[in-house]
Design a protein around this motif. Structure first.
Motif: not given
Length: 590
Positions: A479, A481, A486, A513, A524, A527, A578, A582
């Motif tokens: 995923r 961010l 963030r 996140p 998120y 991807r 990310t 993750e």
């Protein structure tokens, strides 16, 4: 009547007409139409084009339905976008589903049939006023009628039609009046699943059609990739897969299970009488102005058929390596493999890791006027301009191997095989590469090095593999961010040393996140790929001929400079794309 007039005067919306004259694209209804500012604002925000407006207006006139309801029904405007415009233009609050009442309000004074027809949900009342959610708060007649029925001042809110209809069904269906005035979906409670004709009739009723359409529309609004409809003994569970993670949502009533599943099967042209065997189908549909292709799969379970619908958005997908998240060494190596005049590129990873999208992106890069490209797929997910795509049909003998034999005689330059499922398919692909073709295919293995040993275990000769395989790409999806919310995070002590080695300037910064409206409070948004590219060099060929283990092959590849999936993920975490969590969820350290 004094009460009605007073309430109507108080709740008359103050329409923002300042921008109506600025947008004359669609020429909506005249000044007397209370919906004209809504249509104008939809146009101004780019939610409604002139062509779509005129099309919906023509159909609405022919069918006698309201224009705004027709816009939603045709998928030209989403329910949430329309509700937000209502709220902004009229200066009203948007009623969230979480604030809906737990018990019916004013049920002794308001007819359920009126509430359903008008799509109004009473929320709260006190001695002098009633708060209610309206699907169409711009209609003064609905507010006046409700005020007259309850003999109180009406305070309107904006509600989503699907949420209002579901709440009315859940709150009022057990009341004495609803028993008498219930819509045809009441019969769902006594569904005889052995009566196929009766089930077909129920699946064709408006309430069931509306429930299924709402499930699909909400999935699109949530950016879901899959819809899971799962029947159990005492409940119907609906879950959306959003950015790779399943999230449970409000399901239809459990008594509608058989009808909802039958409706999906009818839409995908499956046999609703067959409930003992798995079935596959597809639904081409238009939602919110987007052309979608839904892949439907059903399997029998203890309590009915489990249904999974995969949403493919043909318009939003971008076949671009940068957009997918490829960068650095994995991207450079992948492009160098694609530049080879012949040989095999294998893409490995589990189901749902983006292998097909990567292959389509590679084909888009190879797709020039000088090359003939043929694919064999099961199923064909996206249609690519200028590429000959073949759909596998095992029921009539059109298998991967059978199709491959035929297309080799079509004089292609590039061949894409959806998956190497058996020895026969793998051998034909190898022979195609030996005769000067570029072959792209996929395998289900955990990493790049395991692909070689997997093919050896299938029975492909080692000397053929070393002569044909140019490279192997292993990938996962993590995923991404949300860049809007963030915030900085602490560096895990266990990873401090490794992150310090990967950081270009020795500065290690990670993020975590938080959640905001832009990412639906998930933290998120979308991807991206983490990958490792193994180029088959002479040392690796010697290891394959010696039948080395996958761990030994990977050790050689790392010694030659290959960045592993795990390290590629850590680099993306250092770049703020990310999180380390993750990366650890989908990959492990080599």
């Amino acid at each position: 009547m004094a009460v009605v007039e007073s309430s109507q005067d108080r709740v008359e919306p103050k329409l923002n007409t300042a921008n109506i004259g600025e947008d004359k694209v669609a020429e909506p209804a005249g000044e007397s139409d209370p919906h004209a500012p809504i249509v104008a604002e939809l146009q101004r925000r780019g939610k409604l084009s002139a062509a779509d407006y005129h099309r919906a207006q023509r159909i609405a006139v022919e069918s006698g339905d309201a224009l705004l309801r027709m816009l939603v029904r045709l998928g030209l405007v989403s329910e949430r976008d329309l509700a937000q415009v209502f709220a902004d233009v009229l200066g009203l609050a948007l009623a969230e589903q979480a604030t809906f009442p737990q018990e019916p309000v004013a049920e002794d004074r308001v007819s359920l049939r009126f509430l359903k027809d008008a799509r109004i949900l009473p929320l709260r009342e006190d001695a002098t006023s009633l708060q209610a959610a309206f699907a169409d708060p711009a209609d003064p007649f609905l507010r006046a009628a409700l005020a007259a029925a309850v003999d109180k001042r009406v305070l309107p809110h904006v509600g989503l039609p699907s949420e209002i209809e579901l709440a009315l069904e859940q709150l009022y269906e057990q009341s004495p009046e609803s028993t008498e005035e219930r819509e045809p979906d009441a019969a769902l409670g006594t569904t005889d699943e052995d009566d196929i004709e009766h089930l077909k009739d129920l699946a064709s009723e408006a309430p069931v059609i509306r429930m299924v359409n709402q499930l699909i529309q909400r999935a699109v609004e949530c950016r879901a990739s899959d819809i899971h409809i799962e029947p159990f003994a005492d409940q119907l569970k609906v879950r959306y897969r959003i950015d790779g993670i399943l999230k449970e949502v409000e399901p239809p009533p459990v008594r509608s299970t058989a009808a909802v599943i039958s409706r999906v099967k009818i839409m995908s042209k499956l046999n609703i009488a067959e409930r003992r065997l798995p079935q596959d189908g597809r639904i081409p549909i238009r939602i919110q102005g987007k052309e979608l292709d839904l892949r439907v799969s059903t399997v029998p379970t203890m309590f009915g058929e489990s249904v999974v619908m995969r949403l493919l958005d043909k318009e939003s997908v971008r076949f671009d390596f940068d957009a997918l998240g490829f960068d650095g060494q994995p991207r450079e190596r992948l492009l160098s493999i694609l530049d080879q005049p012949y040989g095999i590129l294998l893409v490995t990873g589990p189901t749902g890791s983006g292998k097909s999208t990567t292959l389509y992106t590679a084909l888009s890069r190879l797709n020039t006027q000088e090359r003939k490209i043929i694919t064999v797929e099961d199923p064909v997910e996206y249609q690519l301009q200028g590429i000959n795509q073949i759909q596998v049909k095992s029921s009539i003998g059109m298998t991967f191997a059978g199709a491959l034999r035929a297309i080799v005689r079509q004089d292609p330059d590039v061949i894409m095989v959806g998956e190497m499922r058996d020895l026969e398919t793998a051998r034909i692909a190898v022979q195609s590469a030996l005769t000067g073709h570029v072959v792209l295919s996929t395998l289900h293995t955990n990493d790049a090095a395991s692909a070689v040993t997997r093919l050896l275990e299938m029975g492909v000769e080692d000397y053929l593999l070393t002569s044909t395989v140019n490279g192997i790409l292993a990938q996962r999806l993590v995923r991404r961010l949300c860049p809007h919310c963030r915030i900085a995070a602490e560096v895990p002590p266990a990873l401090g040393t490794r992150l310090g080695e990967l950081a270009p300037q020795g500065s290690v910064q990670l993020f975590r996140p938080v959640g905001c409206p832009r990412c639906n409070d998930m933290g998120y948004l979308g991807r991206l790929v983490i990958a490792e590219s193994l180029v088959v060099t002479d040392p690796i060929r010697q290891a394959v001929l010696a039948h080395a283990t996958s761990s030994e092959i990977q050790r050689i590849a790392i010694a030659e400079g290959m960045i592993t999936m795990y390290d590629d993920g850590l680099l993306k975490a250092l770049n703020g794309l990310t999180t380390v969590e993750e990366v650890l969820r989908v990959a492990e350290a080599a």
